[in-house]
Design a protein around this motif. Structure first.
Motif, short mmCIF file in Angstrom:
data_model
loop_
_atom_site.label_atom_id
_atom_site.label_comp_id
_atom_site.label_asym_id
_atom_site.label_seq_id
_atom_site.Cartn_x
_atom_site.Cartn_y
_atom_site.Cartn_z
N HIS A 169 0.83 -1.21 0.00
CA HIS A 169 0.00 0.00 0.00
C HIS A 169 0.87 1.26 0.00
N GLN A 170 1.96 1.24 0.76
CA GLN A 170 2.87 2.38 0.78
C GLN A 170 3.45 2.62 -0.61
N LEU A 171 3.92 1.55 -1.23
CA LEU A 171 4.52 1.67 -2.56
C LEU A 171 3.52 2.21 -3.56
N GLN A 172 2.29 1.71 -3.51
CA GLN A 172 1.27 2.17 -4.44
C GLN A 172 0.94 3.65 -4.20
N ALA A 173 0.89 4.04 -2.93
CA ALA A 173 0.60 5.44 -2.62
C ALA A 173 1.70 6.37 -3.13
N VAL A 174 2.96 5.92 -3.04
CA VAL A 174 4.06 6.74 -3.54
C VAL A 174 4.03 6.81 -5.06
N VAL A 175 3.71 5.69 -5.72
CA VAL A 175 3.56 5.72 -7.18
C VAL A 175 2.48 6.72 -7.58
N ASP A 176 1.34 6.65 -6.90
CA ASP A 176 0.24 7.57 -7.21
C ASP A 176 0.65 9.03 -7.00
N LEU A 177 1.37 9.27 -5.91
CA LEU A 177 1.83 10.63 -5.63
C LEU A 177 2.81 11.10 -6.70
N ALA A 178 3.73 10.24 -7.11
CA ALA A 178 4.71 10.59 -8.14
C ALA A 178 4.01 10.93 -9.45
N LEU A 179 2.99 10.16 -9.81
CA LEU A 179 2.27 10.40 -11.05
C LEU A 179 1.45 11.69 -10.97
N THR A 180 0.93 12.00 -9.79
CA THR A 180 0.22 13.26 -9.60
C THR A 180 1.18 14.44 -9.75
N CYS A 181 2.40 14.30 -9.26
CA CYS A 181 3.41 15.37 -9.36
C CYS A 181 3.85 15.59 -10.80
N THR A 182 3.74 14.57 -11.65
CA THR A 182 4.30 14.67 -13.01
C THR A 182 3.23 14.77 -14.08
N VAL A 183 2.01 15.17 -13.71
CA VAL A 183 1.01 15.42 -14.75
C VAL A 183 1.48 16.58 -15.62
N GLU A 184 1.04 16.60 -16.86
CA GLU A 184 1.54 17.59 -17.81
C GLU A 184 1.13 19.01 -17.45
N ASP A 185 -0.09 19.18 -16.97
CA ASP A 185 -0.60 20.51 -16.62
C ASP A 185 -0.09 20.89 -15.24
N PRO A 186 0.77 21.92 -15.14
CA PRO A 186 1.34 22.28 -13.84
C PRO A 186 0.28 22.70 -12.82
N GLN A 187 -0.85 23.22 -13.27
CA GLN A 187 -1.89 23.66 -12.34
C GLN A 187 -2.55 22.47 -11.63
N ARG A 188 -2.43 21.28 -12.18
CA ARG A 188 -3.01 20.10 -11.56
C ARG A 188 -2.03 19.40 -10.62
N ARG A 189 -0.80 19.89 -10.56
CA ARG A 189 0.16 19.29 -9.63
C ARG A 189 -0.03 19.86 -8.23
N PRO A 190 0.26 19.06 -7.18
CA PRO A 190 0.19 19.60 -5.82
C PRO A 190 1.34 20.56 -5.55
N THR A 191 1.25 21.28 -4.45
CA THR A 191 2.39 22.06 -3.97
C THR A 191 3.35 21.14 -3.23
N MET A 192 4.58 21.60 -3.04
CA MET A 192 5.53 20.78 -2.29
C MET A 192 5.11 20.67 -0.83
N VAL A 193 4.40 21.67 -0.31
CA VAL A 193 3.90 21.58 1.06
C VAL A 193 2.94 20.40 1.18
N ASP A 194 2.02 20.26 0.22
CA ASP A 194 1.09 19.14 0.27
C ASP A 194 1.77 17.80 -0.01
N VAL A 195 2.78 17.83 -0.88
CA VAL A 195 3.55 16.60 -1.12
C VAL A 195 4.23 16.14 0.16
#
Length: 376
Positions: free
Chosen positions: A290-316
């Motif tokens: 579950h930890q590994l999957q959550a980190v994969v999901d977070l990494a993919l959220t950080c690398t979406v093409e549209d920068p406005q859809r990425r989280p802030t580093m505070v939220d990361v």
């Protein structure tokens, strides 16, 4: 007789010219340093020492190749200075980038996950800097499977990798929110992170870093390193979300143990994760998955093409803390991640002023965390 008289005279003239060159370099580099201090930190003095060229030559055995740790830009040396092992960075050319590295490193030196400057030499054509010595070297040499095998290192465990990710995320959060104007690192990758004797990560390489000007929502960046977010390739204009994208790539590399530049979406955990992580013994294999999957999901959220859809580093950073503390079901983590995505409507992009200044809550959260010593 004339020749024997000429030689000492010629030697004397040469010494004078060398001294004049050193003095000219000192004033030119000093002017660059003062200019950058005025722009970045209101001309506040930086608490570092000045060393002479002779001291640094002695410290590195005349910059011997045997003392080189990394060849490139800059060149890294291991040195011994006043009975202390230090890291010496020599910039051959591009003095302005070198000064940028020093000033921002000094600004960030209060953070426990930043490589701290000790001193500098401004008497050389390009400045030479002295930093604390990271005894365990570059993160790349402990993560990339090829380097771990080549250097016969013990593979780094998942718990340590996750902790390193969270600590670097916190350093980037501080960089983005703790100063009057957000600073973008622009060079987040495995060789910008070093490890001390306890494997505490130290962020370095601020020479390409840029700050967002007052009244602007973004800034034009002329250089980036290793990883280029789509918006940089398209327009050369970046926000803090550039660093978020690069950090997402770093997360994927921590997971896979490979130097990758492609997304891992659609692959199952067992196919993309470093076998050394999957081979770890211990209880709670389901929790690890579950930890590994959550980190994969977070990494993919950080690398979406549209920068406005990425989280802030505070939220990361907050999400990585949740993943570290995970002790219940995987659905809790995935739910938190979904809330994180929904939360990131990025209203700060609606106005330049909100984009320029971090919220009070963000600054308070980052500063409170930075005041607490990070556990080793």
């Amino acid at each position: 007789m004339r020749w024997s008289w000429f030689m000492p005279y010629h030697f004397f003239i040469k010494r004078i010219q060398e001294r004049e060159e050193r003095e000219r370099a000192f004033y030119e580099n000093g002017s660059l340093l003062l200019e950058k201090l005025i722009v970045c930190c209101n001309a506040k003095p930086i608490p570092i020492r000045t060393f002479s060229p002779q001291q640094l030559l002695l410290a590195t055995n005349n910059f011997s190749s045997s003392e080189q740790l990394l060849i490139g830009f800059p060149i890294w040396y291991k040195g011994s200075l006043e009975g202390r092992i230090v890291l010496i960075k020599r910039f051959d050319g591009l003095a302005n980038l070198a000064i940028n590295d020093l000033v921002i490193s000094a600004q960030m030196s209060g953070h426990s996950n930043v490589l701290k400057p000790i001193g500098c030499c401004l008497h050389t054509p390009s400045p030479i800097f002295v930093f604390e010595f990271p005894a365990n070297g570059f993160l790349a040499d402990r993560i990339y499977v090829s380097r771990v095998t080549e250097l016969q290192h013990q593979p780094m465990g998942w718990e340590r990798r996750l902790k390193i990710a969270r600590q670097i995320a916190h350093a980037l959060s501080y960089l983005h929110t703790a100063f009057p104007r957000p600073v973008i690192h622009m060079s987040i990758h495995m060789r910008s992170i070093l490890l001390d004797e306890h494997d505490v990560p130290k962020l370095s390489n601020f020479y390409f870093s840029v700050s967002i000007p007052e009244g602007e929502a973004d800034v034009e960046a002329h250089r980036a390193f290793y990883v280029n977010a789509p918006e940089f390739t398209a327009s050369r204009k970046v926000t803090e979300k550039f660093d978020v994208y690069c950090f997402g790539q770093l997360l994927l590399e921590l997971l896979t143990g490979k130097d990758i530049h492609n997304r891992a979406q659609g692959s199952c955990i067992n196919e993309i994760v470093d076998p050394a992580i999957l081979a770890e013994d211990g209880e709670g294999g389901v929790s690890l998955e579950h930890q590994l999957q959550a980190v994969v999901d977070l990494a993919l959220t950080c690398t979406v093409e549209d920068p406005q859809r990425r989280p802030t580093m505070v939220d990361v950073t907050k999400q990585l803390r949740r993943i570290e503390r995970f002790a219940e079901t995987g659905e809790v983590l995935l739910g938190n991640l979904q809330n994180l995505k929904l939360h990131e409507s990025f209203k700060e992009h609606a106005s330049a002023s909100l984009k320029r200044n971090a919220s009070n809550d963000e600054i308070q959260a980052v500063n409170e965390a930075s005041e607490r010593p990070l556990e080793v």
